[in-house]
Design an enzyme around this catalytic site. Structure first.
Site, PDB file in Angstrom:
ATOM      1  N   THR A 214       0.789  -1.220   0.000  1.00  0.00           N
ATOM      2  CA  THR A 214       0.000   0.000   0.000  1.00  0.00           C
ATOM      3  C   THR A 214       0.828   1.280   0.000  1.00  0.00           C
ATOM      4  O   THR A 214       1.866   1.353   0.640  1.00  0.00           O
ATOM      5  CB  THR A 214      -0.881   0.003   1.267  1.00  0.00           C
ATOM      6  OG1 THR A 214      -1.520  -1.256   1.377  1.00  0.00           O
ATOM      7  CG2 THR A 214      -1.891   1.112   1.228  1.00  0.00           C
TER       8      THR A 214
ATOM      9  N   ARG B  51     -11.384 -10.409  -3.585  1.00  0.00           N
ATOM     10  CA  ARG B  51     -10.759 -10.117  -2.298  1.00  0.00           C
ATOM     11  C   ARG B  51     -10.531  -8.625  -2.139  1.00  0.00           C
ATOM     12  O   ARG B  51     -10.093  -7.940  -3.051  1.00  0.00           O
ATOM     13  CB  ARG B  51      -9.437 -10.865  -2.175  1.00  0.00           C
ATOM     14  CG  ARG B  51      -8.678 -10.617  -0.851  1.00  0.00           C
ATOM     15  CD  ARG B  51      -7.637  -9.540  -0.949  1.00  0.00           C
ATOM     16  NE  ARG B  51      -6.829  -9.423   0.274  1.00  0.00           N
ATOM     17  CZ  ARG B  51      -5.911  -8.489   0.489  1.00  0.00           C
ATOM     18  NH1 ARG B  51      -5.674  -7.570  -0.448  1.00  0.00           N
ATOM     19  NH2 ARG B  51      -5.244  -8.455   1.621  1.00  0.00           N
TER      20      ARG B  51
ATOM     21  N   GLY C 135      -8.725  -5.904   0.627  1.00  0.00           N
ATOM     22  CA  GLY C 135      -7.884  -5.748   1.805  1.00  0.00           C
ATOM     23  C   GLY C 135      -8.318  -4.596   2.671  1.00  0.00           C
ATOM     24  O   GLY C 135      -9.453  -4.129   2.632  1.00  0.00           O
ATOM     25  N   ASP C 136      -7.393  -4.094   3.448  1.00  0.00           N
ATOM     26  CA  ASP C 136      -7.717  -3.054   4.431  1.00  0.00           C
ATOM     27  C   ASP C 136      -7.736  -1.653   3.856  1.00  0.00           C
ATOM     28  O   ASP C 136      -8.370  -0.756   4.418  1.00  0.00           O
ATOM     29  CB  ASP C 136      -6.721  -3.095   5.579  1.00  0.00           C
ATOM     30  CG  ASP C 136      -5.300  -2.767   5.116  1.00  0.00           C
ATOM     31  OD1 ASP C 136      -4.821  -3.448   4.172  1.00  0.00           O
ATOM     32  OD2 ASP C 136      -4.663  -1.856   5.665  1.00  0.00           O
TER      33      ASP C 136
END
Length: 338
Positions: free
Chosen positions: A191, A219, A221-222
């Protein structure tokens, strides 16, 4: 602990440089006094430069973090951010991004396909919709309705990397290398998280990523999840995360860092305590996972910590001396120790 001491010493030195004028001279008046921008990883240097240009022109912290993230999405060619990102296991490139202001306004997009600058789409979600997050086809539809253009983004190099991966089809994210990288190096460092404070003391943050290479299609992610990959509170400070996003989601990690600062922890100690909580919950996974946090306090202090060595962050401010510096974050463990 020696790494942590060096990290804290560098942070204190940076803070002192901001506070003290050059000996024998009057401190010059600066329209950017107190302004600063911090970003994850070595490529944060380029993101900071783009953000600082906005701050220098009188732009807000929100404008600045958007500009820094846009730089990472287009000008940087990195396999985990923006147009050069690696695809999922089906060969599809999907992008995630979020943006947040200190007053609680926020927007995000996830699993966005064929739209450049997802961070700007996230800002449009924040400013032009009643929602916080849009995903998949809905996010793309919203982007097209708001003037963004559909553009195939999967590069030839990313497609070749995917085809090579298909020979084994093994999904095994690696901990980042334990070495300082040169600004601009394009390694698999996940990121881009960026936090900023403008001259008026306003806080903002943004995250952007193409996520884990070879992930399952769909999927997320954060990075696009407010409170996991990014959280900003004008009363306290801001935090962003990098590493294996599932752990950030499980722990509402960036929100946790900000709340620890609210309780009186320094940014560095808040990041350290958040990592300790992650490890206590899943100690069996601590060897194979990387978890990294970067935090900016309302008072301008900066701190960072990682589970394993190798996490660096870039800091740019308006003080005397070097204005854009890479710092090694503290680490809880080395990969050899665990």
């Amino acid at each position: 602990m020696a790494t942590r001491r060096r990290f804290l010493q560098s942070s204190l030195a940076a803070g002192a440089a901001l506070a003290l004028p050059v000996a024998g001279t009057a401190a010059p008046a600066s329209p950017l006094k107190g302004a600063r921008v911090v970003s994850t990883w070595d490529f944060g240097v380029g993101a900071n430069a783009a953000a600082w240009k906005v701050l220098s022109g009188g732009g807000s912290a929100l404008d600045a973090v958007e500009a820094g993230a846009r730089w990472a999405e287009s000008d940087l060619c990195n396999p985990t951010v923006g147009r050069c990102g690696n695809p999922d296991r089906d060969g599809v490139l999907t992008l995630d991004a979020s943006i947040m202001a200190g007053d609680g306004r926020c927007g995000a997009v996830a699993a966005l396909e064929d739209i450049d600058h997802p961070v700007s789409v996230a800002r449009a979600v924040m400013e032009k919709s009643p929602h916080v997050m849009l995903v998949g086809e809905g996010a793309q539809q919203f982007a097209l309705a708001n003037g963004f253009r559909k553009t195939p983004l999967l590069t030839d190099s990313a497609r070749q990397a995917w085809q090579e991966w298909l020979k084994t089809s093994q999904y095994a994210p690696q901990i980042n290398a334990e070495r300082r990288l040169r600004p601009g190096d394009s390694h698999n460092h996940d990121t881009l998280g960026i936090l900023a404070m403008d001259a008026q003391g306003r806080l903002a943050g943004a995250c952007t990523t193409s996520g884990m290479a070879w992930k399952m299609h769909g999927r997320v992610g954060d990075s696009p999840i407010i409170g996991a990959g990014l959280y900003v509170d004008q009363e306290v400070g801001a935090a962003t995360a990098s590493g294996v996003g599932e752990e950030m989601i499980r722990n509402a990690a960036s929100f946790l860092v900000v709340e620890l600062m609210r309780q009186g922890h320094s940014p560095a100690d808040a990041c350290r305590e958040a990592i300790d909580r992650v490890v206590r919950k899943r100690p069996e996974d601590s060897k194979r996972l990387q978890v990294c946090f970067l935090a900016l306090g309302r008072d301008g202090r900066v701190g960072a910590f990682a589970l394993h060595r190798g996490f660096v962050y870039a800091l740019q401010d308006g003080g005397p001396g070097p204005h854009d510096v890479l710092h090694d974050a503290g680490s809880v463990y080395t990969t050899e120790q665990k």
